[in-house]
Scaffold this active site. Structure first.
Site, PDB file in Angstrom:
ATOM      1  N   HIS A   4       8.810   8.067  -0.273  1.00 49.03           N
ATOM      2  CA  HIS A   4       7.625   7.878   0.256  1.00 49.03           C
ATOM      3  C   HIS A   4       7.348   8.702   1.483  1.00 49.03           C
ATOM      4  O   HIS A   4       6.246   9.173   1.903  1.00 49.03           O
ATOM      5  CB  HIS A   4       7.015   6.355   0.676  1.00 49.03           C
ATOM      6  CG  HIS A   4       6.024   6.003   1.319  1.00 49.03           C
ATOM      7  ND1 HIS A   4       4.826   6.093   0.654  1.00 49.03           N
ATOM      8  CD2 HIS A   4       5.894   5.443   2.514  1.00 49.03           C
ATOM      9  CE1 HIS A   4       3.900   5.681   1.417  1.00 49.03           C
ATOM     10  NE2 HIS A   4       4.260   5.399   2.603  1.00 49.03           N
TER      11      HIS A   4
ATOM     12  N   ASP B 276       8.267   7.550  -5.156  1.00 51.31           N
ATOM     13  CA  ASP B 276       7.722   6.684  -4.102  1.00 51.31           C
ATOM     14  C   ASP B 276       7.449   5.115  -4.578  1.00 51.31           C
ATOM     15  O   ASP B 276       7.016   4.952  -5.580  1.00 51.31           O
ATOM     16  CB  ASP B 276       6.365   7.285  -3.734  1.00 51.31           C
ATOM     17  CG  ASP B 276       5.794   6.541  -2.362  1.00 51.31           C
ATOM     18  OD1 ASP B 276       6.353   5.377  -2.011  1.00 51.31           O
ATOM     19  OD2 ASP B 276       4.761   7.138  -1.984  1.00 51.31           O
TER      20      ASP B 276
ATOM     21  N   SER C 134      -0.709   7.425   2.982  1.00 54.78           N
ATOM     22  CA  SER C 134      -0.240   6.157   2.753  1.00 54.78           C
ATOM     23  C   SER C 134      -1.403   5.281   2.979  1.00 54.78           C
ATOM     24  O   SER C 134      -2.661   5.683   2.270  1.00 54.78           O
ATOM     25  CB  SER C 134       0.987   5.656   3.686  1.00 54.78           C
ATOM     26  OG  SER C 134       1.439   4.387   2.782  1.00 54.78           O
TER      27      SER C 134
END
Length: 733
Positions: free
Chosen positions: A706, A667, A581
């Site tokens: 995600h 995501d 991320s």
């Protein structure tokens, strides 16, 4: 996918379609922005081609991947259960069953002799349970395996039982896009469950004390939680009442209640400012009121306590206190300067206060010192009639290991005479303790069981320090087997995985991992670089790694890598970097800053095209992110600064490390298009991206979000694949 008979599989070549972007007079031509169209057949075809290429380039890893997967599975007690938690007359717990991916959520009643007397410590000893053996009176509330049937992805959001224990509100996401559907289920044969469903909401749900209402939050088109609704059971969604809406796109909102159950709370905040609204639980149909109006740059949260027989608010705030302080005030709206209220915990430059939990008989202070999470207790004098005299001093709870993570666990009951807390480290599997509030005596309720004869004495954890280019000392956490430690101490370089994050004031704390043992047993050293932008060393540590200080995050990581190389711990040929991320942006930037330092880089759902995304306010998270990265849409200075470090925009025609980028099609936090474009650009520019020695690979999960794939077996398989790639790239045994 095509293949060259001499060189092997040929990487996909993304079509170049010029897309012109102009801001502040700066013109950028992006050849791969067309991939943003998620539903376009050519986008899907390209992602499938990338997956096929990755499969072909890692086909020789299948045996190692299978070995790691079986190692992970062999160490996990697959048929297991959590430690029961007492709440409102029931013991709640979850079970896992071998061969099944998701948990089964259950409960049993508290013994009748303890149900009406919460002060008796004997009533807080969890029932003796055995995995796979049903308890007398056990009730199955929800089976995730049943609910997941027919879906490639499944995530449980809300799981909230009404205060009387008769109804369950629960929500699920079956796409990975973090939009949940809320449903209700009867837990009592005498009560009929409402038939309504509420779709497209954030994951949580909060009951009113009387069980007539459920409060939930909906999201706007950019996936921002922006509205709180009050739903009366037995009515339709069309009848739901909007009780709070936040129009400012830089704020998120959530709803919950205090542990005392006296107040419902709405919390809203940007990255730098917060505001809390309350409503007395006895009046759930009433109007929420503001505790203190927002003030830009001031963050605060509110905990309800009963001190000396009076309702009090304990407010943790950063007004004039960068590392936060705690003050005391009468329960109700607060006027004026928070610094003028009665101090309970003073600000300290070397301690980051993270909050206070209140119980009927004790206060628990969460704080961070020396880059470690800790907690302290203050017993309350429940017989005192004077509020100030009822407060004592916070006493830290100590532990013996050099590196550890500790903090309060699941403690839903206000009147509990014991405190449940968790503890663990890189080498100590997670533990759950119960501590008697009166005596401080600790009882170990459970230690995570690692099958196969795990011995913590066979592993070593250490704190190290690197020095950044500006003289700042950067903490490093290291864990390795004792054999690897002996090699390091003898001056022998070892294969190393260096992990980093460094954003949002998030701290990467010591924690045990069963999967990580497969790396350590192959002679790898696992290191965490606690770089600026995280929260390990206090609020200023975060401030010095965000917005126009963001480059510190990247240079800190590079300096940590150089430290490990210069002291002989590892070599560039044996060093792999990993981040996910925002940590994916970190390692993406590092690839451009110091490609010569790393043999490989693993970037998981990586935020590698930040400038493009933060210039698009219609995207999920963008506007609220301006307080983290700056606002390049309106500021030329921020635009130029972000452009100077954006991984996608700074690729040079040099030799790069081998790269494995992992993303998910659904995501909503970091869109798949970012790593897809990054990989295409690397292949276009890099001197090594198309080589068999240092390939650039992209794996896109086509049914995930995600957090990656859902289901524990699927997650283990994904981890095994990533670890197999890391082991090979680092040259581990």
């Amino acid at each position: 996918m095509s293949a060259n008979p001499e060189t092997g599989p040929v990487p996909p070549v993304a079509e170049r379609r010029p897309f012109r972007r102009e801001h502040h007079g700066r013109v950028v031509v992006d050849q791969y922005e067309w991939m943003r169209d998620k539903d376009a057949p050519e986008t899907r075809a390209h992602l499938e081609a990338e997956n096929a290429y990755t499969d072909a380039m890692t086909a020789d890893l299948k045996g190692l991947e299978d070995d790691v997967y079986e190692e992970i599975r062999s160490r996990v007690k697959e048929t297991d259960m959590s430690v029961p938690v007492r709440s409102s007359g029931w013991w709640y717990f979850s079970r896992t069953v071998e061969g099944l991916s998701y948990a089964r959520h259950c409960r049993v009643p508290v013994a009748p002799e303890f149900r009406d007397d919460p002060s008796d410590p004997a009533g807080w000893v969890p029932p003796e349970v055995s995995p796979g053996v049903e308890l007398p009176g056990e009730q199955l509330l929800l089976d995730g395996n049943v609910e997941a049937e027919g879906y490639e992805y499944f995530a449980l959001g809300a799981f909230s039982v009404s205060h009387d224990g008769r109804l369950l509100a629960w929500s699920t996401d079956t796409e990975g896009d973090e939009r949940y559907t809320l449903r209700f289920r009867s837990l009592d044969p005498e009560v009929a469950a409402p038939d309504e469903e509420i779709a497209g909401i954030a994951p949580g749900a909060t009951w009113s004390r009387d069980g007539r209402y459920v409060f939930y939050v909906t999201v706007d088109d950019a996936w921002r939680p922006d509205t709180v609704w009050r739903h009366r059971l037995g009515t339709t969604r069309d009848d739901d009442e909007k009780v709070f809406h936040e129009p400012d796109e830089s704020y998120w909102i959530g709803v919950g209640e205090t542990r005392s159950e006296k107040y419902l709370q709405i919390g809203l905040g940007s990255k730098i400012t917060t505001e809390v609204w309350c409503l007395e639980s006895e009046n759930p149909a009433g109007e929420f009121w503001c505790v203190r109006p927002r003030e830009e740059g001031v963050e605060y949260d509110v905990e309800h306590a009963v001190v000396g027989g009076e309702d009090r608010f304990l407010i943790t705030h950063n007004a004039g206190a960068p590392n936060f302080a705690v003050v005391d005030a009468p329960a109700g709206p607060v006027d004026g300067d928070l610094r003028a209220l009665s101090p309970l915990v003073e600000h300290r430059e070397d301690v980051r206060i993270e909050g206070v939990d209140a119980f009927a008989r004790v206060l628990v202070l969460d704080y961070r010192e020396s880059a470690l999470p800790r907690f302290a207790l203050m017993p309350l004098d429940v017989d005192s009639t004077a509020g100030v005299e009822a407060y004592g001093e916070f006493a830290p709870v100590g532990f013996e290991e050099e590196l550890f993570t500790s903090g309060p666990g699941s403690n839903p009951e206000w009147h509990a005479p014991v405190l449940r807390f968790g503890y663990g480290s890189f080498v100590t599997p997670g533990r759950v303790y119960s501590m008697a509030i009166d005596s401080g005596e600790r009882t170990l309720l459970r230690e995570q069981e690692v099958l196969g004869g795990y011995d913590p004495s066979g592993y070593v954890q250490r704190r190290d320090w690197a020095v950044a280019e500006d003289g700042t000392r950067i903490p490093l956490s290291l864990v390795m087997s004792t054999d690897t430690a002996a090699r390091v101490d003898a001056g022998e370089p070892v294969p190393t995985l260096l992990y980093g994050y460094g954003s949002y004031e998030a701290s990467m704390d010591p924690g045990f991992s069963v999967a990580r043992l497969s790396l350590l047993e192959r002679g790898m050293l696992y290191a965490v670089a606690h770089v600026r932008g995280g929260g390990e060393m206090g609020r200023l540590w975060y401030e010095h790694g965000k917005e126009l200080n963001k480059r510190n995050t990247f240079t800190d990581f590079v300096d940590c890598a150089r430290h490990l190389v210069s002291r002989g711990t590892t070599t560039p040929e044996r060093l792999v970097a990993e981040g996910g991320s925002a940590g994916g942006m970190l390692v993406g930037a590092v690839v451009n800053l110091a490609p010569e330092l790393f043999a490989g880089v693993q970037a998981v759902v990586p935020f590698v095209d930040p400038l493009t995304s933060i210039l698009m306010p219609e995207l999920p998270l963008t506007v609220i992110e301006w307080d983290e990265w700056g606002d390049p849409l309106h500021s030329p200075e921020v635009y130029d600064y972000m452009a100077s470090y954006s991984p996608y925009e700074n690729i040079e025609p040099v030799t790069h490390p081998a790269i494995l980028a992992v993303t998910s099609l659904n995501d909503t936090r970091v869109l798949y298009v970012e790593p897809a474009k990054w990989v295409a650009r690397l292949r276009e520019v890099s001197a090594s991206a198309n080589s068999a020695e240092r390939p650039v690979l992209l794996r896109c999960e086509m049914s995930a979000g995600h957090g990656g794939v859902s289901g524990r077996y699927e997650r283990w398989r994904q981890t095994a694949f990533e670890y197999a790639w890391t082991v090979r790239t680092a040259g581990a045994g």
